[in-house]
Scaffold this active site. Structure first.
Site, PDB file in Angstrom:
ATOM      1  N   GLY A  72      -6.022  -0.379  -2.526  1.00  0.00           N
ATOM      2  CA  GLY A  72      -7.460  -0.605  -2.689  1.00  0.00           C
ATOM      3  C   GLY A  72      -8.012   0.094  -3.917  1.00  0.00           C
ATOM      4  O   GLY A  72      -8.847  -0.458  -4.646  1.00  0.00           O
ATOM      5  N   ASP A  73      -7.548   1.328  -4.167  1.00  0.00           N
ATOM      6  CA  ASP A  73      -7.972   2.062  -5.361  1.00  0.00           C
ATOM      7  C   ASP A  73      -7.531   1.323  -6.621  1.00  0.00           C
ATOM      8  O   ASP A  73      -8.263   1.263  -7.612  1.00  0.00           O
ATOM      9  CB  ASP A  73      -7.365   3.468  -5.364  1.00  0.00           C
ATOM     10  CG  ASP A  73      -7.580   4.200  -4.055  1.00  0.00           C
ATOM     11  OD1 ASP A  73      -8.645   4.022  -3.450  1.00  0.00           O
ATOM     12  OD2 ASP A  73      -6.672   4.938  -3.636  1.00  0.00           O
TER      13      ASP A  73
END
Length: 300
Positions: free
Chosen positions: A250-251
């Protein structure tokens, strides 16, 4: 300049083993050490994509020294607040027949340390981007995200907020440039179960009405949906590959989107974010440029 904030950075100690037997001595087949935390992950991936950033946050003790050194050895500038006591957390991730994590708590963060972070935020200028990502340690005020966005509200700064639940809902009045919940988190925020892309889009648009400029919804195997600040919806499918690692995907997607939006092309930003998230998911560590480029070519 892009600034990333990691309130509770960590040394991630990854252990590979065969079947674990509780109550007995188990031996590993291999180990790796990573320096991370959601904001630091974003900085690492931005570096792979050719963008510079400065990592902010709190570090403490010998593990904090290791995090700072590890970040800077990757060519990333940092300006952490050094706490006077405690040590930055160690997260143990055991990859056996099942994946088990034991995450450390982290050090106490004093009011003086918070004030020092806010002093560092004074350096942000019009046109800069700040990335606020992840949960808040229990030693910080629960409204620290709101305090930060209020603190910089007199400048033209793009705020990217990767958080969930009320933590995300409460920052919407500050009109963040980008928010990135997944489809399940989106439903939880409104107390509903979302089962179709039409329902997901409907509730993503509600977040936009509440203040978010761009809403990026990751949907696992169903790809991603972006409602851009003009109100246009963009969809992107998933990349092909075998998932090896969910940590940091996600990052990485956030980093890819930030890099992709440099020229104002939302469709390209969505595809680059998708490719970058996939490049991490299909790797043992964070995304690398060759893997990002390979996956991006599938989407263009």
């Amino acid at each position: 300049m892009i600034y990333t904030v990691t309130f509770n950075p960590a040394v991630d100690y990854v252990v590979h083993s065969g079947a674990m037997e509780l109550g007995s001595v188990n031996r590993s087949n291999g180990e790796e050490i990573y320096f991370g935390g959601k904001g630091i992950n974003v900085s690492f991936v931005l570096k792979e994509l050719g963008l510079t950033s400065k990592a902010l946050g709190f570090i403490a003790g010998f593990t904090g020294d290791a995090i700072k050194k590890g970040v800077e050895e990757k060519g990333i500038d940092s300006d952490f607040v050094q706490l006077e006591s405690g040590f930055s957390r160690i997260n143990i991730k055991i990859k056996s027949t099942e994946e088990t994590e034991l995450n450390g708590q982290g050090p106490n963060i004093s009011e003086e340390a918070i004030a020092e972070l806010f002093a560092k935020l004074e350096k942000l200028q019009d046109g800069d981007t700040i990335v606020l990502a992840g949960s808040i340690p229990n030693t910080l005020p629960s409204d620290i995200y709101e305090q930060i966005l209020q603190h910089i509200s007199n400048k033209n700064i793009k705020a990217v907020v990767d958080a969930t639940g009320q933590l995300l809902m409460k920052v919407l009045p500050y009109k963040p440039f980008l928010i990135k919940p997944n489809n399940h988190e989106l439903g939880e925020m409104f107390g509903v179960k979302l089962t179709t892309i039409e329902e997901i889009e409907e509730y993503a648009r509600k977040l936009q009405v509440m203040g978010a400029r761009n809403v990026l919804i990751s949907m696992a195997g169903d790809g991603a949906l972006l409602i851009d600040e003009t109100g246009k919806a963009h969809r992107c499918g998933v990349c092909k590959g075998t998932v090896k690692n969910s940590v940091g995907a996600g990052d990485s997607m956030v980093a890819g989107f930030i890099a992709g939006i440099e020229d104002g092309d939302y469709e390209y930003a969505l595809k680059l974010g998708t490719a970058t998230g996939g490049a991490t998911a299909f790797s043992d560590g964070l995304a690398t440029k060759p893997e990002i480029d390979r996956l991006l070519s599938e989407l263009l």
